[in-house]
Motif scaffolding. Structure first.
Motif, PDB file in Angstrom:
ATOM      1  N   ILE A 150       0.853  -1.199   0.000  1.00  0.00           N
ATOM      2  CA  ILE A 150       0.000   0.000   0.000  1.00  0.00           C
ATOM      3  C   ILE A 150       0.890   1.251   0.000  1.00  0.00           C
ATOM      4  CG2 ILE A 150      -1.975   1.184   1.091  1.00  0.00           C
ATOM      5  CD1 ILE A 150      -2.343  -1.915   0.389  1.00  0.00           C
ATOM      6  N   ARG A 151       1.973   1.200   0.782  1.00  0.00           N
ATOM      7  CA  ARG A 151       2.896   2.349   0.835  1.00  0.00           C
ATOM      8  C   ARG A 151       3.549   2.570  -0.536  1.00  0.00           C
ATOM      9  NH1 ARG A 151       1.962   5.998   3.957  1.00  0.00           N
ATOM     10  NH2 ARG A 151       4.061   6.650   4.498  1.00  0.00           N
ATOM     11  N   SER A 152       3.887   1.477  -1.228  1.00  0.00           N
ATOM     12  CA  SER A 152       4.465   1.597  -2.583  1.00  0.00           C
ATOM     13  C   SER A 152       3.465   2.251  -3.527  1.00  0.00           C
ATOM     14  CB  SER A 152       4.839   0.217  -3.140  1.00  0.00           C
ATOM     15  OG  SER A 152       5.888  -0.337  -2.408  1.00  0.00           O
ATOM     16  N   SER A 153       2.177   1.854  -3.399  1.00  0.00           N
ATOM     17  CA  SER A 153       1.124   2.446  -4.241  1.00  0.00           C
ATOM     18  C   SER A 153       1.032   3.947  -3.981  1.00  0.00           C
ATOM     19  CB  SER A 153      -0.236   1.810  -3.943  1.00  0.00           C
ATOM     20  OG  SER A 153      -0.206   0.421  -4.159  1.00  0.00           O
ATOM     21  N   GLU A 154       1.105   4.330  -2.697  1.00  0.00           N
ATOM     22  CA  GLU A 154       0.991   5.744  -2.351  1.00  0.00           C
ATOM     23  C   GLU A 154       2.203   6.534  -2.839  1.00  0.00           C
ATOM     24  OE1 GLU A 154       0.083   8.814   1.346  1.00  0.00           O
ATOM     25  OE2 GLU A 154      -0.004   6.660   1.743  1.00  0.00           O
ATOM     26  N   LEU A 155       3.382   5.944  -2.722  1.00  0.00           N
ATOM     27  CA  LEU A 155       4.605   6.624  -3.185  1.00  0.00           C
ATOM     28  C   LEU A 155       4.508   6.927  -4.684  1.00  0.00           C
ATOM     29  CD1 LEU A 155       7.546   7.582  -2.643  1.00  0.00           C
ATOM     30  CD2 LEU A 155       8.286   5.265  -3.267  1.00  0.00           C
ATOM     31  N   LEU A 156       4.082   5.929  -5.462  1.00  0.00           N
ATOM     32  CA  LEU A 156       3.948   6.137  -6.907  1.00  0.00           C
ATOM     33  C   LEU A 156       2.838   7.149  -7.211  1.00  0.00           C
ATOM     34  CD1 LEU A 156       4.523   2.585  -8.411  1.00  0.00           C
ATOM     35  CD2 LEU A 156       5.986   4.578  -8.632  1.00  0.00           C
ATOM     36  N   TYR A 157       1.764   7.106  -6.426  1.00  0.00           N
ATOM     37  CA  TYR A 157       0.673   8.089  -6.586  1.00  0.00           C
ATOM     38  C   TYR A 157       1.238   9.508  -6.442  1.00  0.00           C
ATOM     39  CZ  TYR A 157      -3.361  10.979  -5.269  1.00  0.00           C
ATOM     40  OH  TYR A 157      -4.287  11.988  -5.189  1.00  0.00           O
TER      41      TYR A 157
ATOM     42  N   ILE B 213       6.769  -0.538   9.447  1.00  0.00           N
ATOM     43  CA  ILE B 213       6.055  -1.792   9.161  1.00  0.00           C
ATOM     44  C   ILE B 213       7.049  -2.944   9.159  1.00  0.00           C
ATOM     45  CG2 ILE B 213       4.582  -2.998   7.483  1.00  0.00           C
ATOM     46  CD1 ILE B 213       3.904  -0.096   6.377  1.00  0.00           C
ATOM     47  N   GLY B 214       6.846  -3.874  10.086  1.00  0.00           N
ATOM     48  CA  GLY B 214       7.744  -5.043  10.166  1.00  0.00           C
ATOM     49  C   GLY B 214       9.202  -4.654  10.348  1.00  0.00           C
ATOM     50  N   GLY B 215       9.431  -3.555  11.064  1.00  0.00           N
ATOM     51  CA  GLY B 215      10.813  -3.113  11.304  1.00  0.00           C
ATOM     52  C   GLY B 215      11.358  -2.210  10.205  1.00  0.00           C
ATOM     53  N   TYR B 216      10.611  -2.009   9.114  1.00  0.00           N
ATOM     54  CA  TYR B 216      11.073  -1.153   8.006  1.00  0.00           C
ATOM     55  C   TYR B 216      10.446   0.233   8.127  1.00  0.00           C
ATOM     56  CZ  TYR B 216      12.450  -5.583   5.832  1.00  0.00           C
ATOM     57  OH  TYR B 216      13.001  -6.804   5.576  1.00  0.00           O
ATOM     58  N   ASP B 217      11.271   1.264   7.951  1.00  0.00           N
ATOM     59  CA  ASP B 217      10.760   2.635   8.009  1.00  0.00           C
ATOM     60  C   ASP B 217      10.115   2.988   6.663  1.00  0.00           C
ATOM     61  OD1 ASP B 217      10.180   5.263   8.397  1.00  0.00           O
ATOM     62  OD2 ASP B 217      12.165   5.837   9.148  1.00  0.00           O
TER      63      ASP B 217
END
Length: 535
Positions: free
Chosen positions: A295-302, A375-379
């Motif tokens: 979802i974060r990848s989708s938002e970044l590309l958006y 998320i899961g230790g990733y910023d």
């Protein structure tokens, strides 16, 4: 004339598109909940149909499309209009086969006495749900006045339409009606190309089942002398819970979902999912359970797609070029994926002087408290408010950017360097895979690990060839000869018109590369054949 209009409208679109990703998703999801889909008779009176439906409430928007017959998508202003309509609709007769008693928001309308109504029929305007073929596109591109105009025309023809986006959210909303039978607080939302502004007409719908509302609820009961919590089934791992949930939802769609066919449960994949065809909307769908990083990848590309109109125009042109030359494929394999290719374009735009889009680290610096996500230790933190990001001072035309993209990657040192969107610079490869593109969030993952050496070399060869074509061509002469020029010339398979030219430009690649390039071309042809035979 039409080129100039589309040119202006794209700038206007980018300037007005300042809503956050979350705002757009919420708005679209609410729209979908007020929407029904109706299969209509081959000929109908549009005015009478809308008149009948209006007796249940105000219609906010509607459109018709062709998919195994004519369908109408009807969006009401109020959600309770749907309940009113459902109450007035009959259950199909069960004389031959028994029907599953599930009242969905999919309806079929028929005319009671079609003969007497024939005189009132009017042809309805159908909204296209797929893009035009490449051959037709190249003919259109030849009439443009510049490569930039060609790229905006391609974008206009290939991007998701407003109607198609509504249909995608409706498909998710219809699946959610089923998941709520088991999990009343669940939602089903699209992610990936359906929402990141880079979706092409006809692309699959990636959707995920989300239980965040349930998890938020768990934190509310804090006050008072007692601890209260739900009794829930406990399983040894999150993965097992995901597999069990998807297994049940997959069976439910297969057995009871109107129009859900070819349901496949792929539960042992790295990311378990259920694949199915949703016949009423015509989409191929992949349903998984909440994947926050995706979802974060989708938002970044958006965000990148919203910052500058050139970003999407360049991505769509490069991806169309890659598909024509067999560099990407709809079936998984050793070729570059559309996602990897999109990330390569983003990296290239970060490297311009001045940069056209910011790096992920720069977006992270602009983030405030509500944008913080680990998320899961990733910023995975970055700014969500588009107005906080300063517009670029770069004024390069798309003509320049397209040529320079091919030049840049045609000469990129893939043996030594990797592509890092967090930093916006080449960094030494951490491992020896042919192509290394850092996952923007899960920094220990390479999103292009599947790409093998022959496929990468084929990409480099095609990029060099394309850069050469754009540098050498005389547009005025080609326009008078009615030959494809600019972007149109890149969308014709190379080597067909003049194979000897291509051989000369391959000299710098070395005989080993040529051999593997030819092997990969053969491999692509074999795969295309296999796919065709499979169909």
């Amino acid at each position: 004339k039409c080129t100039k209009v589309s040119f202006k409208s794209f700038y206007a679109e980018v300037n007005t598109r300042k809503k956050t990703f979350a705002e757009v998703q919420t708005e679209r999801s609410e729209q979908a909940e007020r929407t029904v889909l109706i299969k209509c008779p081959p000929k109908l009176n549009e005015k009478k149909l809308l008149q009948y439906l209006s007796s249940h409430g105000n219609i906010k928007s509607h459109f018709f499309f062709e998919n195994r017959g004519i369908h109408a998508l009807i969006e009401f202003s109020e959600k309770n209009s749907i309940a009113s309509l459902q109450d007035a609709i009959g259950i199909p007769s069960a004389a031959q086969r028994h029907v599953v008693p599930f009242k969905s928001r999919l309806f079929t309308f028929t005319l009671k006495n079609p003969v007497s109504q024939a005189a009132e029929e009017t042809p309805v305007h159908l909204s296209p749900q797929s893009h035009i073929p490449v051959k037709e596109l190249t003919e259109k591109l030849c009439h443009a006045d510049s490569i930039s105009s060609q790229m905006y025309i391609l974008l206009n023809e290939y991007q998701l339409t407003e109607e198609n986006i509504k249909l995608r959210f409706l498909a998710c909303s219809l699946v959610r009606d089923f998941t709520r039978a088991y999990f009343p607080d669940s939602t089903v939302k699209p992610f990936g190309s359906s929402v990141n502004t880079f979706g092409k007409l006809g692309c699959d719908v990636d959707m995920f089942l989300d239980f965040h509302d349930t998890q938020k609820h768990a934190t509310k009961m804090k006050k008072g002398p007692f601890e209260m919590e739900y009794q829930m089934k406990r399983l040894p791992s999150e993965r097992l819970a995901t597999q069990k949930i998807l297994s049940v939802i997959g069976d439910c769609l297969d057995n009871f979902g109107p129009g859900c066919v070819n349901v496949q449960k792929i539960l042992n994949a790295r990311c378990p999912l259920v694949k199915f065809s949703h016949q009423p909307t015509g989409f191929q769908c992949d349903l998984s359970v909440s994947n926050s990083i995706a979802i974060r990848s989708s938002e970044l590309l958006y965000i990148y797609g919203c910052l500058d109109s050139r970003v999407r125009a360049l991505v769509f042109s490069v991806r169309c070029w890659a598909r024509v030359h067999g560099l990407t494929n709809s079936v998984p394999g050793t070729w570059i994926t559309n996602f990897s290719l999109t990330m390569m374009v983003m990296f290239f735009l970060q490297k311009r002087s001045p940069p056209i889009i910011p790096t992920l680290d720069q977006l992270k610096e602009l983030a405030d408290e509500k944008d913080k996500h680990v998320i899961g230790g990733y910023d995975c933190s970055f700014v969500s408010d588009l107005s906080k990001i300063k517009p670029t001072k770069n004024t390069e035309t798309l003509d320049v950017l397209l040529g320079d993209f091919f030049e840049y990657f045609g000469n990129f040192d893939f043996r030594k360097n990797s592509i890092n969107l967090r930093k916006g610079k080449e960094v030494n490869k951490p491992e020896s895979t042919p192509l290394y593109i850092w996952n923007p969030f899960e920094q220990d993952l390479n999103i292009s690990k599947n790409v093998n050496q022959p496929q990468l070399e084929k990409f480099v060869a095609m990029a060099r060839e394309s850069a050469w074509i754009l540098q050498k061509e005389d547009k005025t002469q080609q326009m008078s000869n009615k030959e494809p020029w600019g972007l149109a010339a890149l969308l014709v398979p190379f080597g067909k018109s003049n194979p000897s030219k291509m051989k000369n430009r391959m000299k710098g690649l070395g005989s080993e590369t040529i051999r593997s390039l030819l092997d990969s071309l053969r491999l692509t042809n074999a795969n295309s054949l296999q796919k065709a035979v499979g169909k």
